[in-house]
Design an enzyme around this catalytic site. Sequence first.
Site, mmCIF file in Angstrom:
data_model
loop_
_atom_site.group_PDB
_atom_site.id
_atom_site.type_symbol
_atom_site.label_atom_id
_atom_site.label_comp_id
_atom_site.label_asym_id
_atom_site.label_seq_id
_atom_site.Cartn_x
_atom_site.Cartn_y
_atom_site.Cartn_z
ATOM 1 N N ASN A 145 0.871 -1.175 0.000
ATOM 2 C CA ASN A 145 0.000 0.000 0.000
ATOM 3 C C ASN A 145 0.908 1.225 0.000
ATOM 4 O OD1 ASN A 145 -1.795 2.039 0.386
ATOM 5 N ND2 ASN A 145 -2.352 1.477 2.480
ATOM 6 N N LYS B 285 0.108 4.248 -0.323
ATOM 7 C CA LYS B 285 -0.518 5.459 0.225
ATOM 8 C C LYS B 285 -0.266 6.618 -0.744
ATOM 9 C CE LYS B 285 -0.057 3.404 4.741
ATOM 10 N NZ LYS B 285 -0.040 3.553 6.177
ATOM 11 N N HIS C 20 -9.528 1.402 4.816
ATOM 12 C CA HIS C 20 -8.254 1.637 5.512
ATOM 13 C C HIS C 20 -8.464 2.666 6.621
ATOM 14 C CE1 HIS C 20 -4.131 2.769 6.367
ATOM 15 N NE2 HIS C 20 -3.778 1.634 5.800
ATOM 16 N N GLU D 148 -6.792 5.095 7.608
ATOM 17 C CA GLU D 148 -6.519 6.501 7.245
ATOM 18 C C GLU D 148 -7.705 7.093 6.494
ATOM 19 O OE1 GLU D 148 -2.766 5.642 5.422
ATOM 20 O OE2 GLU D 148 -1.963 5.177 7.408
ATOM 21 N N GLU E 67 -5.130 -4.213 10.851
ATOM 22 C CA GLU E 67 -4.066 -3.234 11.040
ATOM 23 C C GLU E 67 -4.300 -2.470 12.340
ATOM 24 O OE1 GLU E 67 -2.166 -2.145 6.925
ATOM 25 O OE2 GLU E 67 -3.736 -0.744 7.435
ATOM 26 N N GLY F 117 3.006 2.701 10.806
ATOM 27 C CA GLY F 117 4.029 3.737 10.666
ATOM 28 C C GLY F 117 4.780 4.063 11.941
ATOM 29 N N SER G 70 3.756 -1.598 10.386
ATOM 30 C CA SER G 70 5.210 -1.639 10.605
ATOM 31 C C SER G 70 5.850 -2.979 10.226
ATOM 32 C CB SER G 70 5.562 -1.277 12.063
ATOM 33 O OG SER G 70 5.191 0.058 12.336
HETATM 34 P P1 13P Z 1 3.299 0.758 7.544
HETATM 35 O O1 13P Z 1 3.765 -0.565 6.985
HETATM 36 O O2 13P Z 1 4.054 1.931 6.980
HETATM 37 O O3 13P Z 1 3.244 0.741 9.039
HETATM 38 O O4 13P Z 1 1.791 0.963 7.023
HETATM 39 C C1 13P Z 1 0.862 -0.026 7.280
HETATM 40 C C2 13P Z 1 -0.360 0.271 6.514
HETATM 41 O O5 13P Z 1 -1.150 1.118 6.888
HETATM 42 C C3 13P Z 1 -0.579 -0.483 5.265
HETATM 43 O O6 13P Z 1 -1.872 -0.305 4.795
#
Ligand code: 13P
Length: 257
Positions: free
Chosen positions: A11, A13, A97, A99, A169, A175, A209
């Site tokens: 992903n 983003k 997701h 976010e 997640e 992150g 992460s």
């Molecule tokens: P990270 O791997 O950067 O922690 O992000 C996880 C994520 O939100 C994947 O959709």
Amino acid sequence: MTSTKPLVVANWKMHKTAFEAIAFVRELLTLDPDCRHVDAVICPPFTALAAVHDALGVSPVELGAQTMWYADSGAFTGEISPRMLLESGVRWVVLGHSERRQYCGEVDETINRKIRAALAHGITPIVAVGDTPSEHAAGITLDRVAEQTRAAFDGMIADEVARCVVAYEPIWAIGSGQIDSPEDANAVMREIRGAVPGLDRTRILYGGSVEPASIRRLVAQPNIDGALVGGASLEASSFVALLDEAQGRALSGQASM
Ligand code: 13P
């Protein structure tokens, strides 16, 4: 289960222009990732989808999107429909997701409509659920995640649900460099599997992460079938290392699954 292979989903983003995405794919093809024992998906931003699709060519790495709208067309300014994604070569879509729930007002009801729309168009939904830091601290992760999962698949029959993928997640792990323990993540996945009929046949991914150094321990758990990866998927070499580790090749030097 839809497939027994681990599934690794990048992903990206809001990272990479189309130009940068093509450079990634060129490097990826040079590294020639072995995907015989793993399914690999890259989810770039909308603006890079067509370019990544063209650049991937006959590579076994497949294309996904990070969200979509549920209608085929209409007055939905700024949105992208399943038909538009299909035209760009998309076969997978991340829905719900955290976010998008946090910053874009995504709610369970629209996520449910999007899952149904994706399935109707033959796009595999990757449905994301997760607990907030305060829910984690309060010890209500299992209840919260089961509730989100039931809401996402509300009213769907088991055979439809079985065609989806779920990604757990923990929001506090995204992150942050602070990965959930494989054992704890596995317990949450077990709860998810039992929350809705049909999820006993799906792949459930862990996200938050994930690094090449941690993915192997995660997929060794009985209920963890792969990973949804942000930061560690942005470099081609790191993405290939994730694929190698997920299929158990890197240490043994040969396929083990
Ligand atoms: P990270 O791997 O950067 O922690 O992000 C996880 C994520 O939100 C994947 O959709």
